[in-house]
Scaffold this motif. Structure first.
Motif, short mmCIF file in Angstrom:
data_model
loop_
_atom_site.label_atom_id
_atom_site.label_comp_id
_atom_site.label_asym_id
_atom_site.label_seq_id
_atom_site.Cartn_x
_atom_site.Cartn_y
_atom_site.Cartn_z
N VAL A 235 0.92 -1.30 -0.03
CA VAL A 235 0.02 0.05 0.11
C VAL A 235 0.87 1.06 -0.12
CG1 VAL A 235 -1.91 1.26 1.25
CG2 VAL A 235 -1.85 -1.27 1.17
N PRO A 236 0.91 2.36 -0.66
CA PRO A 236 1.56 3.42 -1.12
C PRO A 236 1.49 4.26 0.25
CG PRO A 236 0.28 3.09 -3.19
CD PRO A 236 -0.07 2.11 -2.22
N ASN A 237 2.39 4.67 0.76
CA ASN A 237 2.65 5.56 2.11
C ASN A 237 1.83 6.91 1.82
OD1 ASN A 237 4.01 3.86 3.81
ND2 ASN A 237 5.84 4.67 2.88
N GLU A 238 1.59 7.38 0.42
CA GLU A 238 1.23 8.54 0.09
C GLU A 238 -0.47 8.44 0.41
OE1 GLU A 238 3.09 6.88 -1.62
OE2 GLU A 238 4.49 8.35 -2.37
N LEU A 239 -1.12 7.19 0.42
CA LEU A 239 -2.45 7.23 0.75
C LEU A 239 -2.45 7.30 2.36
CD1 LEU A 239 -3.68 3.98 -1.37
CD2 LEU A 239 -4.04 6.43 -1.60
N ARG A 240 -1.38 6.88 3.26
CA ARG A 240 -1.75 6.97 4.46
C ARG A 240 -1.33 8.52 4.95
NH1 ARG A 240 1.32 2.23 3.36
NH2 ARG A 240 0.89 0.35 4.81
N GLU A 241 -0.48 9.06 4.23
CA GLU A 241 -0.15 10.49 4.57
C GLU A 241 -1.34 11.39 4.17
OE1 GLU A 241 3.44 10.95 2.24
OE2 GLU A 241 4.59 9.62 3.73
N ALA A 242 -2.00 10.99 3.25
CA ALA A 242 -3.19 11.83 2.57
C ALA A 242 -4.27 11.98 3.66
CB ALA A 242 -3.58 11.59 1.23
N SER A 243 -4.26 10.50 4.30
CA SER A 243 -5.47 10.38 5.15
C SER A 243 -5.13 10.98 6.68
CB SER A 243 -5.63 8.93 5.37
OG SER A 243 -6.70 8.70 6.44
N LEU A 244 -3.92 10.99 6.82
CA LEU A 244 -3.44 11.56 8.21
C LEU A 244 -3.46 13.08 8.06
CD1 LEU A 244 -0.42 8.97 9.03
CD2 LEU A 244 -2.96 9.23 10.10
N VAL A 248 -7.46 12.49 10.03
CA VAL A 248 -8.06 11.01 10.28
C VAL A 248 -7.03 10.42 11.42
CG1 VAL A 248 -8.91 9.00 9.38
CG2 VAL A 248 -9.00 10.99 8.16
N PRO A 249 -7.93 9.89 12.43
CA PRO A 249 -6.78 8.93 13.38
C PRO A 249 -6.12 7.96 12.71
CG PRO A 249 -8.86 9.60 14.51
CD PRO A 249 -9.05 9.83 12.88
N LYS A 250 -4.91 7.37 13.06
CA LYS A 250 -4.33 6.54 12.59
C LYS A 250 -4.99 5.25 12.45
CE LYS A 250 0.44 4.13 12.20
NZ LYS A 250 1.66 4.21 12.62
N TRP A 251 -5.76 4.76 13.69
CA TRP A 251 -6.40 3.58 13.46
C TRP A 251 -7.67 3.58 12.56
CZ3 TRP A 251 -11.75 3.27 14.13
CH2 TRP A 251 -12.34 4.20 14.81
N ARG A 252 -8.31 4.74 12.44
CA ARG A 252 -9.27 4.78 11.16
C ARG A 252 -8.58 4.73 9.55
NH1 ARG A 252 -14.61 5.63 11.88
NH2 ARG A 252 -15.65 6.61 9.99
N THR A 253 -7.57 5.40 9.68
CA THR A 253 -6.72 5.24 8.43
C THR A 253 -6.58 3.61 8.04
OG1 THR A 253 -5.79 7.27 8.73
CG2 THR A 253 -4.60 6.02 7.13
N ILE A 254 -6.05 3.01 8.97
CA ILE A 254 -5.78 1.73 8.66
C ILE A 254 -6.92 0.84 8.27
CG2 ILE A 254 -4.91 -0.52 9.75
CD1 ILE A 254 -2.98 1.25 11.44
N LEU A 255 -7.96 1.16 9.04
CA LEU A 255 -9.31 0.47 8.73
C LEU A 255 -10.05 0.60 7.59
CD1 LEU A 255 -11.33 -1.33 10.08
CD2 LEU A 255 -12.51 0.44 11.42
N LYS A 256 -9.89 2.10 7.26
CA LYS A 256 -10.88 2.63 6.05
C LYS A 256 -9.83 2.68 4.89
CE LYS A 256 -14.68 3.10 7.96
NZ LYS A 256 -15.89 2.36 7.79
#
Length: 356
Positions: A235-244, A248-256
């Motif tokens: 999974v690209p880190n850009e998706l995580r960074e955009a959500s954060l 958006v909390p980290k747990w919700r980023t992981i879940l959604k």
């Protein structure tokens, strides 16, 4: 002295083609047909009666023929490329032919007694030497044991992989990774002996389908962890960074975000783990034992399973028992195939939609 006008065109030079001679597209098929014919001829002259021998001779002739003809017409560079392609095709056929032969033999032998009666009845009072009987009790036991093992292993494996990828740092993560690697290579008989000593000898819980499921969990968890971990890393880190960045909390980023993006690969890894444990026999021999009667309670008393049923029926030595063993093997293959098709459907359904 003549002067060139603006309308004069420069003299055209002869075009030099940078592309040499090439063989037609049907060339590999022609070489393959000729190699098969020569292989059969050499086998007939030499008195070779094994189909494996003439197939290997044909494969060698195919590679050598492709190289010799291509080197003569197209040059050495293209000939090497054709040799590499030919070896890939030969390796593919060497891998597929035994598998296809196995499936064909199982289907041919298994359809003799495979019908609705066979799937809906147990052995009951039918002896191994008599025709009749079925695999309902074994099929029910396999579904329950694999289902319990999956219900325990998948949440533990997926959550462990999420911890290792998203949160794991320091000694604890290294220790978990080390033990997962060690568990990946554990033989099934060792897992069965561990549960036997802990669950039955020490805790005195008795033989049951649940005891077999616990041993299957030991075999399934590391496969789920490893496959899920690799999918989450893709999974690209850009998706995580955009959500954060949106708060958006980290747990919700992981879940959604993270998990839905990799759900296709995670599902495939889970199905690979299920396919591995479905055919295990050693833990069942030690922990579940076997019975010819229907036991719908996996937490009490011995219970049958498809691998155990196949082993016992084929070892009985009677023609009727052999037919039942082949039919049970065909049922087991069909069961795993249905699970894989269902997993592919779920993965495609749950995969994130991508636009153009």
């Amino acid at each position: 002295m003549s002067h060139a006008t603006l309308t004069d065109k420069p003299a055209e030079r002869p075009r030099s083609s940078l592309r040499g001679a090439t063989l037609p597209k049907w060339f590999p098929w022609a070489v393959a047909a000729g190699s098969v014919a020569l292989g059969l001829g050499i086998s007939a002259v030499a008195g070779l009666h094994s189909s494996i021998q003439w197939a290997l001779i044909a494969a060698v002739l195919f590679v050598l023929g492709s190289y010799a003809i291509s080197a003569k017409i197209e040059g050495g560079r293209q000939a090497k490329d054709r040799v590499a392609t030919s070896m890939v095709w030969v390796a593919f056929l060497l891998a597929v032919i035994p598998l296809a032969s196995l499936v064909w033999e199982t289907v041919k032998q298994g359809v003799k007694v495979l019908d609705g009666f066979f799937l809906s009845h147990s052995m009951g009072v039918v002896s191994d030497s008599e025709p009749g009987g079925g695999i309902y009790h074994a099929l029910l036991g396999t579904v329950q044991q694999v289902g319990i093992a999956t219900a325990i292993s998948v949440p533990l494996g997926v959550l462990t992989a999420i911890y290792l990828v998203e949160y794991g740092r320091g000694r604890l993560a290294k220790a978990v990774t080390f033990f997962v690697d060690v568990m990946t290579g554990i033989p099934s008989i060792v897992a069965g002996l561990f549960i036997l000593s802990l669950w039955i000898v020490i805790l005195d819980m008795g033989y049951s389908g649940f005891a077999g499921s616990l041993a299957l969990c030991i075999l399934m968890i590391p496969v789920v962890v490893r496959s899920t971990e690799e999918m989450l890393k893709l999974v690209p880190n850009e998706l995580r960074e955009a959500s954060l960045a949106l708060g958006v909390p980290k747990w919700r980023t992981i879940l959604k975000v993270v998990v839905p993006t990799s759900v296709g690969g995670i599902t495939t890894g889970v199905m690979l783990a299920i396919a591995r444990i479905t055919g295990e026999t050693a833990p069942v021999l030690l922990l579940v034992w076997g019975t010819n009667f229907i036991n719908t309670n996996p937490f009490s008393d011995p219970q049958a399973s498809l691998p155990m049923y196949i082993y016992l029926q084929y070892g009985a030595g009677y023609d009727a028992a052999h037919d039942r063993a082949w039919a049970a093997a065909l049922t087991l293959i069909a069961f795993i195939m249905i699970l894989n098709l269902a997993a592919r459907g779920i993965a495609r359904w749950k995969a994130p939609k991508t636009g153009r």
